[in-house]
Design an enzyme around this catalytic site. Sequence first.
Site, PDB file in Angstrom:
ATOM      1  N   GLU A 157       0.868  -1.185   0.000  1.00  0.00           N
ATOM      2  CA  GLU A 157       0.000   0.000   0.000  1.00  0.00           C
ATOM      3  C   GLU A 157       0.897   1.225   0.000  1.00  0.00           C
ATOM      4  O   GLU A 157       1.736   1.384   0.886  1.00  0.00           O
ATOM      5  CB  GLU A 157      -0.935  -0.037   1.205  1.00  0.00           C
ATOM      6  CG  GLU A 157      -1.990  -1.127   1.088  1.00  0.00           C
ATOM      7  CD  GLU A 157      -2.700  -1.119  -0.258  1.00  0.00           C
ATOM      8  OE1 GLU A 157      -3.198  -0.055  -0.681  1.00  0.00           O
ATOM      9  OE2 GLU A 157      -2.739  -2.167  -0.925  1.00  0.00           O
TER      10      GLU A 157
ATOM     11  N   CYS B 197      -1.743   9.294   3.986  1.00  0.00           N
ATOM     12  CA  CYS B 197      -1.780   8.896   2.582  1.00  0.00           C
ATOM     13  C   CYS B 197      -3.085   9.366   1.954  1.00  0.00           C
ATOM     14  O   CYS B 197      -3.171   9.600   0.763  1.00  0.00           O
ATOM     15  CB  CYS B 197      -1.644   7.391   2.470  1.00  0.00           C
ATOM     16  SG  CYS B 197      -2.820   6.530   3.502  1.00  0.00           S
TER      17      CYS B 197
HETATM   18  P1  NAP Z   1       8.829   4.931   3.422  1.00  0.00           P
HETATM   19  O1  NAP Z   1       9.968   5.852   3.451  1.00  0.00           O
HETATM   20  O2  NAP Z   1       8.543   4.211   2.158  1.00  0.00           O
HETATM   21  O3  NAP Z   1       9.066   3.867   4.620  1.00  0.00           O
HETATM   22  C1  NAP Z   1       8.126   2.887   4.918  1.00  0.00           C
HETATM   23  C2  NAP Z   1       8.818   1.728   5.592  1.00  0.00           C
HETATM   24  O4  NAP Z   1       9.703   1.123   4.663  1.00  0.00           O
HETATM   25  C3  NAP Z   1       9.670   2.139   6.792  1.00  0.00           C
HETATM   26  O5  NAP Z   1       9.557   1.152   7.783  1.00  0.00           O
HETATM   27  C4  NAP Z   1      11.061   2.146   6.205  1.00  0.00           C
HETATM   28  O6  NAP Z   1      12.082   1.942   7.156  1.00  0.00           O
HETATM   29  C5  NAP Z   1      10.978   0.970   5.258  1.00  0.00           C
HETATM   30  N1  NAP Z   1      12.003   0.927   4.219  1.00  0.00           N
HETATM   31  C6  NAP Z   1      12.740   1.944   3.704  1.00  0.00           C
HETATM   32  N2  NAP Z   1      13.577   1.466   2.748  1.00  0.00           N
HETATM   33  C7  NAP Z   1      13.337   0.134   2.648  1.00  0.00           C
HETATM   34  C8  NAP Z   1      13.867  -0.911   1.829  1.00  0.00           C
HETATM   35  N3  NAP Z   1      14.803  -0.703   0.911  1.00  0.00           N
HETATM   36  N4  NAP Z   1      13.388  -2.153   2.005  1.00  0.00           N
HETATM   37  C9  NAP Z   1      12.441  -2.419   2.924  1.00  0.00           C
HETATM   38  N5  NAP Z   1      11.908  -1.461   3.725  1.00  0.00           N
HETATM   39  C10 NAP Z   1      12.339  -0.213   3.582  1.00  0.00           C
HETATM   40  O7  NAP Z   1       7.476   5.655   3.841  1.00  0.00           O
HETATM   41  P2  NAP Z   1       7.199   6.562   5.118  1.00  0.00           P
HETATM   42  O8  NAP Z   1       7.881   7.862   4.955  1.00  0.00           O
HETATM   43  O9  NAP Z   1       7.446   5.776   6.348  1.00  0.00           O
HETATM   44  O10 NAP Z   1       5.614   6.754   5.042  1.00  0.00           O
HETATM   45  C11 NAP Z   1       5.004   7.688   4.218  1.00  0.00           C
HETATM   46  C12 NAP Z   1       4.505   7.061   2.945  1.00  0.00           C
HETATM   47  O11 NAP Z   1       3.610   6.001   3.246  1.00  0.00           O
HETATM   48  C13 NAP Z   1       3.721   8.021   2.094  1.00  0.00           C
HETATM   49  O12 NAP Z   1       4.061   7.834   0.746  1.00  0.00           O
HETATM   50  C14 NAP Z   1       2.268   7.621   2.339  1.00  0.00           C
HETATM   51  O13 NAP Z   1       1.374   7.977   1.313  1.00  0.00           O
HETATM   52  C15 NAP Z   1       2.420   6.141   2.479  1.00  0.00           C
HETATM   53  N6  NAP Z   1       1.282   5.547   3.186  1.00  0.00           N
HETATM   54  C16 NAP Z   1       0.391   4.808   2.477  1.00  0.00           C
HETATM   55  C17 NAP Z   1      -0.723   4.265   3.101  1.00  0.00           C
HETATM   56  C18 NAP Z   1      -1.729   3.434   2.343  1.00  0.00           C
HETATM   57  O14 NAP Z   1      -2.535   2.757   2.964  1.00  0.00           O
HETATM   58  N7  NAP Z   1      -1.721   3.459   1.026  1.00  0.00           N
HETATM   59  C19 NAP Z   1      -0.914   4.476   4.470  1.00  0.00           C
HETATM   60  C20 NAP Z   1       0.029   5.234   5.158  1.00  0.00           C
HETATM   61  C21 NAP Z   1       1.128   5.759   4.508  1.00  0.00           C
HETATM   62  P3  NAP Z   1      12.975   3.179   7.683  1.00  0.00           P
HETATM   63  O15 NAP Z   1      12.047   4.050   8.440  1.00  0.00           O
HETATM   64  O16 NAP Z   1      13.993   2.518   8.529  1.00  0.00           O
HETATM   65  O17 NAP Z   1      13.546   3.828   6.472  1.00  0.00           O
END
Ligand code: NAP
Length: 517
Positions: free
Chosen positions: A287, A321
């Site tokens: 997601e 999001c």
């Molecule tokens: P993110 O930077 O993509 O990080 C999400 C998770 O992925 C974190 O736990 C992060 O760990 C981990 N991660 C980073 N690099 C990775 C890799 N190479 N392999 C595996 N995991 C990795 O997103 P965010 O800043 O936390 O959250 C914001 C985003 O989430 C926005 O784009 C928002 O729209 C989206 N979101 C979507 C929904 C939905 O239901 N569609 C709901 C909520 C949020 P680290 O923190 O250690 O980097």
Amino acid sequence: MNLPEFHNEPYSDFSAPANREAMEEALSNVRAQFGREYQLRIGSDWIATNDKLNSLNPSNTREVVGIHHRATTELANRAVECAYTYFPAWSRTPAEERVRLLVDAARILRRRKMEFNAWMVYEAGKSWPEAEADVSEAIDFCDYYAREMLRLAGPQKIHQMAGEQDELVYIPLGVGIVIPPWNFPLAILVGMTVASLVTGNTAIIKPSSETPTIAAKFAEVLLEAGFPEGCFTLLTGSGSAVGDVLVQHPKTRFIAFTGSRDVGLRINELAAKTQPGQLWIKRVIAEMGGKDAIVVDADCDLDKAVEGVLVSAFGYQGQKCSACSRAIVDAKVYEPFLDKLAQKAKTIRVGPADDPRNYMGPVISAGARKSILEYIEAGKKEGRLLSGGQAQEGDGYFIAPTIVADVDSKARIFQEEIFGPVLAVTKARDFQHALDLANDSQYGLTGAVFSNDPEHLRQAAEQFHVGNLYLNRKCTGAMVGAHPFGGFNMSGTDSKAGGPDYLMLFLQAKSIARKVS
Ligand code: NAP
């Protein structure tokens, strides 16, 4: 086993003195635990590493909320092996027993609700009501998936062949990697984790590096509820360092991810590559981001539209999001809409999240603030700044609610996810043009339409290409059970969390035909 019908967890009303006092007390109790250290745990081993992660209070960055030990790649491999070893025992634990543990986890969360609210305020910068909504949603996920698992563990309706006894049973997949974002640090982490566990999978939770303390507190809840140590590991660490290892491991069976588009696509790509010794095609539930629009029709209740746009754009600083980052307004009401919007935006108070007079708290991190401010500078060139437009004084990462009008649909601030308190407003020639503009996006997560015209609402239901469409209400605030959540296109795999299809993503069906005559 029978459970009463599912109901959403009611929100605490903070205008009631007793609730206010309970929250104040929780804030002070949680504050007294600032700076505590949290070790990693794999199975029954508690592990300290030399690499520590300080989680800060984004409202006051001098305060360390928790200190966490970062996992190494070696520990990530060990965690998968441990989860794999425990899978046979956990997968054969009767579904009713797993459900019983989950209902107990919900009960503990409910009991510790104010405490979790307080962690959320301090570690994620959520206002009191936003924190309350996050914790309530976490409780809802537990209660809802518990009931769903009972349904799926029961007999399934299939056709019976003559002379046979035919059945279909749902069995778990294996080792799951759960990777949540920081913006719903409890609800999303809980939803993906308990969906994995209640269906009989073992799980490794890799929490966001921004909100590891909330994750550690939930791990306490699972253990207190009686979930065995072997069935889940909380593996704090940098996503870029351990994420690839977890995703690529040949014994990983599925990945449940919620986060940004780019990380989601990377996980999808890595998971698709078969590793030596791998016996299955990995399943990816991803997601991802959004660029959500609210369409304001010429014939609508303009005050309600203004209110809906503001709440959706600036609730939790636009870091949802589902947040509205584009308002697309019919030319006939464009100017009056802007006037009302700018007036109301001026009344929004920004400041530390623990002060309930502040509607908006900080953004999550220095990196987020930098990126959002860069978008604001780009936006000033791409349109007319109506309000905000800068960082705000204080010890935290505060940004004024920012509105940019007259934004073209090809502009960056119309197309790219900013994930902060920035709203682009665009004028549409008519309703059809407004819908076309709303669909001019690589994303398709949420959307809303304010209109009094039934034909326009019908047109929106048919054409607005989003996973969650709301008519005459805000585009945030999906409720478990009522609004299964997930988006189209680059917003992800449309998993519909909190809906009747969700647990199926964590299961596989086995058909058993027994010859009886
Ligand atoms: P993110 O930077 O993509 O990080 C999400 C998770 O992925 C974190 O736990 C992060 O760990 C981990 N991660 C980073 N690099 C990775 C890799 N190479 N392999 C595996 N995991 C990795 O997103 P965010 O800043 O936390 O959250 C914001 C985003 O989430 C926005 O784009 C928002 O729209 C989206 N979101 C979507 C929904 C939905 O239901 N569609 C709901 C909520 C949020 P680290 O923190 O250690 O980097």
